[in-house]
Design an enzyme around this catalytic site. Sequence first.
Site, PDB file in Angstrom:
ATOM      1  N   GLU A 183     -16.195   9.991  -3.414  1.00  0.00           N
ATOM      2  CA  GLU A 183     -15.224  10.897  -2.873  1.00  0.00           C
ATOM      3  C   GLU A 183     -14.546  10.324  -1.472  1.00  0.00           C
ATOM      4  OE1 GLU A 183     -16.924  14.725  -3.012  1.00  0.00           O
ATOM      5  OE2 GLU A 183     -16.426  14.921  -4.999  1.00  0.00           O
ATOM      6  N   GLU A 252     -18.031  14.067 -12.222  1.00  0.00           N
ATOM      7  CA  GLU A 252     -18.729  15.035 -11.875  1.00  0.00           C
ATOM      8  C   GLU A 252     -18.182  16.718 -12.518  1.00  0.00           C
ATOM      9  OE1 GLU A 252     -20.009  15.805  -7.911  1.00  0.00           O
ATOM     10  OE2 GLU A 252     -20.197  13.428  -7.658  1.00  0.00           O
TER      11      GLU A 252
HETATM   12  C1  GAL Z   1     -19.542  16.231  -4.699  1.00  0.00           C
HETATM   13  C2  GAL Z   1     -20.405  15.064  -4.418  1.00  0.00           C
HETATM   14  C3  GAL Z   1     -21.794  15.166  -4.683  1.00  0.00           C
HETATM   15  C4  GAL Z   1     -22.448  16.672  -4.517  1.00  0.00           C
HETATM   16  C5  GAL Z   1     -21.473  17.583  -5.114  1.00  0.00           C
HETATM   17  C6  GAL Z   1     -22.088  18.977  -4.903  1.00  0.00           C
HETATM   18  O1  GAL Z   1     -18.346  16.578  -4.058  1.00  0.00           O
HETATM   19  O2  GAL Z   1     -19.688  13.957  -5.030  1.00  0.00           O
HETATM   20  O3  GAL Z   1     -22.394  14.186  -4.311  1.00  0.00           O
HETATM   21  O4  GAL Z   1     -22.709  16.673  -3.170  1.00  0.00           O
HETATM   22  O5  GAL Z   1     -20.320  17.523  -4.367  1.00  0.00           O
HETATM   23  O6  GAL Z   1     -23.132  19.149  -5.458  1.00  0.00           O
END
Ligand code: GAL
Length: 727
Positions: A183, A252
């Site tokens: 990110e 994600e």
């Molecule tokens: C995303 C990040 C992850 C984790 C998630 C929240 O933005 O890439 O590593 O932090 O948020 O759980």
Amino acid sequence: MEAISRIKPFLFLLFLSLACSSVIATVSYDDKAIIINGRRRILISGSIHYPRSTPEMWPDLIQKAKDGGLDVIQTYVFWNGHEPSPGKYNFEGRFDLVKFIKLVHQAGLYVHLRIGPYVCAEWNFGGFPVWLKYVRGIEFRTDNQPFKVAMQRFVVHIVNMMKSQNLFEPQGGPIIMSQIENEYGPIEWEIGAPGKAYTAWAAKMAVSTNTGVPWVMCKQETAPDPVIDACNGFYCEGFRPNKPNKPKMWTEVWSGWFTQYGGPPPHRPAEDLAFAVARFVQNNGSFFNYYMYHGGTNFGRTAAGLFIATSYDYDAPIDEYGLLNQPKWGHLRDLHRAIKQCEPALVSSYPTVTWPGKNQEVHVFTSKSGACAAFLANYDTTYSTKLTFRNVQYDLPPWSISILPDCKTAVYNTARIGFRSSPAKMVPVGSGFAWQSYSEATPAADDSDVLGMQGLWEQTYVTKDSSDYLWYMTQVDISSNEGFLKSGQWPYLTVMSAGHALHVFINGQLSGTVYGSLGNPKLTFNGYVNLRAGVNKIALLSVAVGLPNGGLHYEKWNTGILGPVTLKGLNEGTRDLSKQRWSYKAGLRGEATSLVTNGGSSSSIEWVEGSLIAQKQPLTWYKTTFNAPAGNDPLALDMISMGKGEIWVNGQSIGRHWPGYIAKGDCGGCDYAGTFSEKKCQSGCGQPSQRWYHVPRSWLKPGGNVLVVFEEWGGDPTRITLVKRTH
Ligand code: GAL
């Protein structure tokens, strides 16, 4: 569709020479999908972070992921776990990365390895070792030479390790993709030119390691070719990769959300999660990864991003303890089956989209070979609808998608959960603990083992994060003619701290406790303090709750008491204590002895027991021994009667406890329909944010297990119970 045949698969790399292998193994991609050995694939992935469970749990977690319909396990690589001091590597126990990857391989699944090494992940310091902060001239995650040198060294170390074990897919291994950075897009956007240069460098450096598999950069619109940019979020259907020859990937899919101390545990309804995934797939998405599929536990002091709870359950399909989180796990398994039935059509055609009625949408995939798959959607958040498709009427609940793998039969609807499930329960086992206690003494500025310096020092600089605790101690001389000694109007102490919690002791007596929150780690103690004529000893115990895990130049964020520290109401007015001499002691006495490793039996610590044990006393150590309960059910400690501190079982820390931090928030109802956010479906307001703390079975012996609890606030240990988790 025809368009597909016009696009030549973009081979990312690797034709392993025939001399080395009889199979030409490739991982490549085109606009439709990741292509493994010549076959476009819809890949279903889930995050399991190896150090958030135990090696003994891994095979079962991986099998449950496979049974749930996953093709890929995704994990970050945790630099600070692997290189705790420069050049000294650790790949043992929960950090045995190679073992984890080999287990995934044995189960017949692929791996997406997010090397980072920045990971965010609610993990201490975003995965960076603390020593990195003290490398001369370093600035994190930008065009900075010392940082780039250190980052490259670690990335190359990991890549070489994977290569030497033949773990990349072209070598016959399971790793089909890697990730560099995490990110970075928003940071690049904020810092401009040096950010752009760093992105270009990171991509080039990663690609030059010649892993033979594609690299991904998530949330990074500027990802340079051939690196694939990917989406993270609760929904990603509208995402478009930055080049037409790249597949649409969702690294994600937030299956829930993390719990923070002070907040209620979030929950994401299975119906909405399935809806989000189906929506992504009907819009040409071909890789999606549940973050998390199994969240696990932030053992020890690995939780960070400040005030992050020890449980990293995440409301993931497999719960913190390794049990199925139903109905989520099962509902997604059924979704995955339906999607896989559609795979031939999905990977070889683009959808035709039509809108037969209000809030209705139909996506149809038809391949040249005759495969046909349809997705029928109802976006209305309140009403169900009857949708006519190819002369057949389909009933769609609100906010749902039906999947028709043959364009005729609706085999799945995202809002219809096909089975019943009973929630897991915490059932007490055993007959309670017989405790001993030991009170941590308040040190004083004149102790021989303390460090003396002028002024207030930043906490991490002194502790190097070897402990959450740092004592700041000083002396205040009060002359016998101070007016307050006669008037009884005590002086007013103000202590300003960058965080995260603070206990104020005056002449050995606790005067007050303050703590911050995720929104605001900074804190101020204000209070009247009982000083006497002569020398007064002020001891401030500053407590960190993990280092930050991200944000612009987070290596520069401070922790601890930076002042001012002032005393008002003296004859002279206000005395500024900030610049005077302070003494420091990193860590607790109990941490420095063998107390946590073997219960302090052979050390000089004098334990008291029976009716004499300290209750509701701050800074108290407790210890007991217990036998492992029979059976295989996962175990936890119910810490409802305690405040804040840390717990060790047989010398290993199971994490920070903080049941005294009560959850505040909106715990209203939860309707699966409508756009989800992490605050939408919370429950447990008014209860501890985290009451139960996972005790891994594999850390126990049949008998004589040593349990040590350090309690900062004061609690009632007699009400701590061991529980098992069962359905
Ligand atoms: C995303 C990040 C992850 C984790 C998630 C929240 O933005 O890439 O590593 O932090 O948020 O759980």
